[in-house]
Design a protein around this motif. Structure first.
Motif, short mmCIF file in Angstrom:
data_model
loop_
_atom_site.label_atom_id
_atom_site.label_comp_id
_atom_site.label_asym_id
_atom_site.label_seq_id
_atom_site.Cartn_x
_atom_site.Cartn_y
_atom_site.Cartn_z
N ARG A 142 0.35 -1.37 0.54
CA ARG A 142 0.00 0.00 -0.24
C ARG A 142 0.96 1.18 0.04
O ARG A 142 0.76 2.47 -0.58
N MET A 143 2.23 1.10 0.52
CA MET A 143 2.61 2.49 0.89
C MET A 143 3.46 2.38 -1.10
O MET A 143 3.84 3.49 -1.48
N ARG A 144 3.96 1.33 -1.72
CA ARG A 144 4.08 1.67 -2.74
C ARG A 144 2.74 2.31 -4.17
O ARG A 144 3.54 3.19 -4.48
N LEU A 145 1.49 1.87 -3.26
CA LEU A 145 0.34 2.65 -4.23
C LEU A 145 0.55 3.78 -3.73
O LEU A 145 -0.19 4.56 -4.71
N ALA A 146 0.66 3.90 -2.46
CA ALA A 146 0.77 5.65 -2.08
C ALA A 146 2.34 6.33 -3.03
O ALA A 146 0.89 8.05 -3.48
N LEU A 147 2.74 6.02 -3.14
CA LEU A 147 3.99 6.74 -4.27
C LEU A 147 3.56 6.38 -5.39
O LEU A 147 3.26 7.51 -5.68
N ALA A 148 2.99 5.68 -5.23
CA ALA A 148 2.63 5.21 -7.15
C ALA A 148 1.63 6.69 -7.47
O ALA A 148 1.58 7.66 -8.38
N ALA A 149 0.38 6.75 -6.37
CA ALA A 149 -0.02 8.05 -6.55
C ALA A 149 0.32 9.39 -6.74
O ALA A 149 -0.43 10.18 -7.30
N ALA A 150 1.32 9.75 -6.48
CA ALA A 150 1.77 10.42 -5.75
C ALA A 150 2.28 10.86 -7.22
O ALA A 150 2.51 11.83 -7.64
N LEU A 151 3.34 9.68 -7.23
CA LEU A 151 4.86 10.32 -8.64
C LEU A 151 3.46 10.48 -10.13
O LEU A 151 3.62 11.39 -10.60
N PHE A 152 1.82 10.26 -9.91
CA PHE A 152 1.15 9.94 -10.54
C PHE A 152 0.65 11.51 -11.14
O PHE A 152 0.03 12.33 -12.64
N ARG A 153 0.10 12.29 -9.67
CA ARG A 153 -1.00 13.56 -9.49
C ARG A 153 0.56 14.71 -9.89
O ARG A 153 1.32 14.60 -10.57
N PRO A 154 -0.77 15.81 -10.96
CA PRO A 154 0.53 16.47 -11.35
C PRO A 154 0.62 17.08 -10.23
O PRO A 154 0.12 17.63 -9.15
N SER A 155 1.81 17.44 -10.08
CA SER A 155 2.66 18.66 -9.48
C SER A 155 3.43 20.12 -9.75
O SER A 155 3.84 19.98 -11.19
N ASP A 156 3.61 20.89 -8.72
CA ASP A 156 4.70 21.65 -9.28
C ASP A 156 6.06 21.54 -9.05
O ASP A 156 6.96 21.09 -9.20
N ILE A 157 5.45 20.92 -7.21
CA ILE A 157 6.56 20.59 -6.78
C ILE A 157 6.19 18.83 -6.00
O ILE A 157 5.04 19.01 -5.15
#
Length: 246
Positions: free
Chosen positions: A153-168
């Motif tokens: 699930r921590m890998r999933l949470a990391l994947a979600a952060a990488l996927f989301r549009p971000s400025d930083i």
């Protein structure tokens, strides 16, 4: 860009950061380092808006998108297939797709144009690529979040952060739940990003591969160095030797 201007952070009598300043420009890839207990997590909490400064300011441009790894899953997210869980994290895409169901003819053109601008058509392939890169199989994509253990699930949470549009992107020890091959994939993925990120990691080989700036927290303040982690170590060693000679 982010401007950290002369901030002091205190919890009770303990000073965590004092007169600390740093500037992070768009696109900079920054490693945040320092000894254990030096307030790296404190700075992250300030940037995430979870902790207020006693003095000084942190400036973000209007509508600046700060993304970090979310630690908790909402109850309805636990029943989602993991690919759907990742896709719904791009809230603008999800809202635009929802609006398509009831939009008038005039609105339809504007919505389709915006979906094209944000690359919505490629979102599913990109989400699957990130999940595969972090160790999930093709068969896993249709399994619900609830079937995965804490580490996955921590890998999933990391994947979600990488996927989301971000400025930083703020990442605190992102390699903790990854094996060697997936750490290598993550390093390559982050190195190719155009947006800025700030990463805390004790995996200094990983940090050396991804960072072109180092923010060093020492004695409650922040010093910024240009270059890789190895270059930072050389520069800091020389500064210490110069100080001893004085």
């Amino acid at each position: 860009m982010i401007d950290i201007n002369d901030i002091t952070v205190r919890i009770g009598p303990k000073v965590l950061l004092e007169h600390a300043s740093a500037h992070i420009s768009d696109g900079q890839k920054v490693g945040l380092v320092g000894p254990n207990g030096c307030s790296k997590s404190t700075l992250f909490r300030v940037l995430k808006g979870e902790l207020e400064t006693e003095q000084g300011t942190v400036f973000f441009p209007r509508d600046y998108n700060v993304v970090f790894v979310e630690q908790e899953f909402l109850p309805d997210e636990l029943t989602m297939p993991i690919l759907a869980f990742i896709l719904q994290k791009d809230r603008e895409r999800a809202e635009l797709l929802q609006r398509l169901q009831t939009a008038s003819g005039e609105e339809l053109a504007a919505i389709h144009e915006r979906l094209n601008i944000i690359g919505a058509a490629a979102a599913e392939a990109r989400a699957a690529e990130i999940l595969h890169g972090l160790g999930f199989s093709h068969e896993d994509l249709t399994r619900p979040v609830s079937e995965f253990s804490g580490g996955w699930r921590m890998r999933l949470a990391l994947a979600a952060a990488l996927f989301r549009p971000s400025d930083i992107l703020l990442l605190d020890e992102p390699t903790n739940f990854l094996d060697k091959d997936h750490v290598t994939w993550l390093a390559e993925y982050l190195s190719a990003l155009e947006n800025a990120f700030l990463v805390v990691s004790h995996d200094y080989d990983f940090l050396d591969k991804i960072a072109n700036r180092i923010c060093d927290i020492d004695n409650d303040t922040i010093t910024k160095y240009y270059g890789t982690y190895s270059e930072f170590l050389r520069k800091k060693t020389l500064l210490r030797e110069d100080y001893v000679r004085q």
